[in-house]
Write a protein that holds these residues in place. Structure first.
Motif, short mmCIF file in Angstrom:
data_model
loop_
_atom_site.label_atom_id
_atom_site.label_comp_id
_atom_site.label_asym_id
_atom_site.label_seq_id
_atom_site.Cartn_x
_atom_site.Cartn_y
_atom_site.Cartn_z
N LYS A 230 0.83 -1.01 0.13
CA LYS A 230 0.01 -0.01 0.09
C LYS A 230 0.79 1.48 -0.03
CE LYS A 230 -3.90 -2.12 2.43
NZ LYS A 230 -5.05 -1.89 3.44
N GLN A 231 0.36 2.27 -0.28
CA GLN A 231 0.97 3.89 -0.20
C GLN A 231 0.36 4.41 0.94
OE1 GLN A 231 3.52 4.59 -2.03
NE2 GLN A 231 3.23 3.65 -4.22
N THR A 232 1.42 5.29 1.30
CA THR A 232 1.36 5.93 2.50
C THR A 232 0.64 7.35 2.04
OG1 THR A 232 2.98 5.00 3.71
CG2 THR A 232 2.28 7.03 4.69
N GLY A 233 -0.33 7.87 2.73
CA GLY A 233 -1.04 9.15 2.59
C GLY A 233 -1.23 9.94 3.84
N ALA A 234 -1.57 11.22 3.78
CA ALA A 234 -2.04 11.91 4.80
C ALA A 234 -3.27 12.76 4.74
CB ALA A 234 -0.90 12.91 5.27
N LYS A 235 -4.09 12.76 5.88
CA LYS A 235 -5.25 13.39 5.54
C LYS A 235 -5.63 14.23 6.98
CE LYS A 235 -8.88 10.12 7.00
NZ LYS A 235 -10.18 9.41 6.74
N GLN A 236 -6.30 15.09 6.81
CA GLN A 236 -6.55 16.07 7.87
C GLN A 236 -8.10 15.85 8.45
OE1 GLN A 236 -6.46 20.28 7.12
NE2 GLN A 236 -5.75 20.81 9.14
N SER A 264 -2.25 12.98 -1.62
CA SER A 264 -3.25 12.54 -0.67
C SER A 264 -3.84 13.92 0.11
CB SER A 264 -2.80 11.54 0.21
OG SER A 264 -1.57 12.23 1.16
N ALA A 265 -2.84 14.94 0.16
CA ALA A 265 -3.01 16.15 0.93
C ALA A 265 -3.39 17.32 0.19
CB ALA A 265 -1.74 16.61 1.60
N VAL A 266 -3.81 17.21 -1.20
CA VAL A 266 -4.04 18.43 -1.92
C VAL A 266 -5.25 19.19 -1.79
CG1 VAL A 266 -4.96 19.28 -4.29
CG2 VAL A 266 -2.79 17.54 -3.91
N GLN A 267 -6.23 18.35 -1.12
CA GLN A 267 -7.56 19.21 -0.58
C GLN A 267 -7.37 19.90 0.65
OE1 GLN A 267 -10.77 16.48 0.80
NE2 GLN A 267 -9.20 14.71 0.38
N TYR A 268 -6.22 19.71 1.16
CA TYR A 268 -5.92 20.51 2.66
C TYR A 268 -4.58 21.18 2.31
CZ TYR A 268 -8.13 15.88 3.82
OH TYR A 268 -9.07 14.74 3.65
N ALA A 269 -4.46 21.70 1.03
CA ALA A 269 -3.18 22.51 0.66
C ALA A 269 -2.90 23.50 1.52
CB ALA A 269 -3.43 22.64 -0.80
N PRO A 270 -3.73 24.49 2.05
CA PRO A 270 -3.23 25.50 2.72
C PRO A 270 -2.59 25.42 4.07
CG PRO A 270 -5.47 26.03 1.77
CD PRO A 270 -5.24 24.53 1.51
N ASN A 271 -2.79 24.16 4.47
CA ASN A 271 -2.03 23.68 5.84
C ASN A 271 -0.88 22.71 5.57
OD1 ASN A 271 -4.32 25.05 7.04
ND2 ASN A 271 -5.66 23.16 7.15
N VAL A 272 -0.41 22.73 4.29
CA VAL A 272 0.57 21.79 3.93
C VAL A 272 1.94 22.68 3.78
CG1 VAL A 272 1.38 20.19 2.42
CG2 VAL A 272 -1.02 20.21 3.18
N VAL A 273 2.97 22.03 4.23
CA VAL A 273 4.23 22.49 3.45
C VAL A 273 4.98 21.36 2.90
CG1 VAL A 273 6.55 23.42 4.05
CG2 VAL A 273 4.65 24.24 5.42
#
Length: 346
Positions: A230-236, A264-273
């Motif tokens: 499986k691949q590793t992603g991150a969600k808020q 995996s984090a594109v929809q939470y982009a404003p909170n991503v570095v």
């Protein structure tokens, strides 16, 4: 042949040396110009031949490969491909070698006939063209380790490949333990990743471990993406950033995949570095652009500090990187930028 990469093979096994020499000389891009049975002999061979790259066995008499590598990278830095046994101990030693500045590694099978000819030649050729970074001693820790960095709803996503072990160590050594959680996709087999995680947890003040499905992340934590089915992603979520293990679904080329982690984090982009580091290829470039377009802060490792300026170049060329930074300054630059980025997004 003209313009061949000049190779020196260092291994205490005559059988292994002969097989490596035969394999490497079969590739028109490579030419073996010398060999040595131990580190002491290797010093003289290197002086006489001035190779572009060397292959170096870890377990050798008189002086082991790690000790020799450490001295070499301080006195005469050059591209090195480590040869390690297929054991847990071997993977830990290989990761240590990568942290010292080795470009890559090869498994040493019990039977030299089992060497993958194409993989050996490609690994050595890529290493010969890598830009070796001079090592300046032990990892230096961030002085103000308790300075609060970023917001509670932020996450730091990192992608790296060839040269990434040393780059990640340098980055984390400058990152305060109060920083938002970090998730790293480093191209490596699972056994190496586990060894890398253990090494980082032993030399850094952060809480470092392999990513686990469903884990809620906290400040000061660093998680390495798994290399598995499986691949590793991150969600808020309402509880914070969470690790999510998902089917590859088109991201099978690299495992772990930087592209998948970023996507995996594109929809939470404003909170991503998002940070892209040294490595061959273009993994992560496309989805890093999506992150930037949707409000993320994106940084790329500078060409001068990359072992292989492939992944950062690919991201830079499509406008995914807002700013390129020397690896030794990425952490401090991130600290400086998070407050202004926060104000801009409000």
């Amino acid at each position: 042949m003209k313009n061949c990469a000049r190779v020196v093979v260092i291994d205490d096994s005559m059988t292994m040396r002969k097989w490596l020499i035969t394999i490497l000389n079969s590739d028109q891009r490579l030419s073996v110009v010398g060999e040595a049975s131990d580190a002491i002999e290797a010093r003289e061979v290197i002086k006489k031949t001035s190779p572009d790259v060397i292959t170096l066995d870890i377990e050798m008499p008189r002086m082991n490969g790690l000790e020799f590598l450490n001295r070499l990278m301080r006195l005469r830095p050059m591209p090195v491909v480590m040869i390690s046994s297929e054991t847990r101990k071997g993977s830990a030693a290989a990761v240590h070698a990568l942290s010292l500045g080795a470009v890559s590694y090869l498994w040493k099978p019990d039977n030299p006939r089992n060497l993958d000819t194409a993989a050996v030649c490609e690994t050595v050729f890529v290493a010969a063209n890598a830009k070796v970074q001079e090592k300046n001693g032990a990892v230096k820790q961030q002085k103000d380790v308790h300075k609060v960095v970023g917001r509670d709803d932020q996450v730091i996503l990192v992608g790296a490949s060839t040269g990434g072990v040393s780059a990640i160590e340098t980055f984390l050594s400058g990152l305060p333990i109060t920083a938002p959680p970090v998730v790293i996709a480093q191209h490596m087999p699972s056994q190496f990743l586990r060894s890398f995680s253990s090494r980082l947890n032993g030399i850094m003040p952060h809480d470092i471990a392999m990513a686990q499905d469903g884990e809620i992340l906290k400040r000061g934590q660093v998680r390495l993406a798994q290399s598995c089915d499986k691949q590793t992603g991150a969600k808020q979520t309402s509880m914070g950033w969470q690790i999510v293990m998902e089917p590859p679904e088109g991201y099978e080329k690299y495992n772990p995949s930087v592209e998948h982690l970023f996507q995996s984090a594109v929809q939470y982009a404003p909170n991503v570095v998002a940070i892209i580091m040294t490595g061959l290829g273009n993994d992560g470039a496309r989805t890093m652009r999506l992150l930037r377009d949707n409000g993320a802060l994106t940084l790329g490792q500078s060409e001068t500090s990359c072992v292989v300026y492939g992944m950062p170049r690919a991201a830079m060329e499509i406008g995914a990187v807002q700013e390129q930074v020397h690896i030794e300054k990425i952490a401090s630059r991130l600290v400086a930028l998070t407050e202004s980025h926060q104000e801009a997004s409000q």
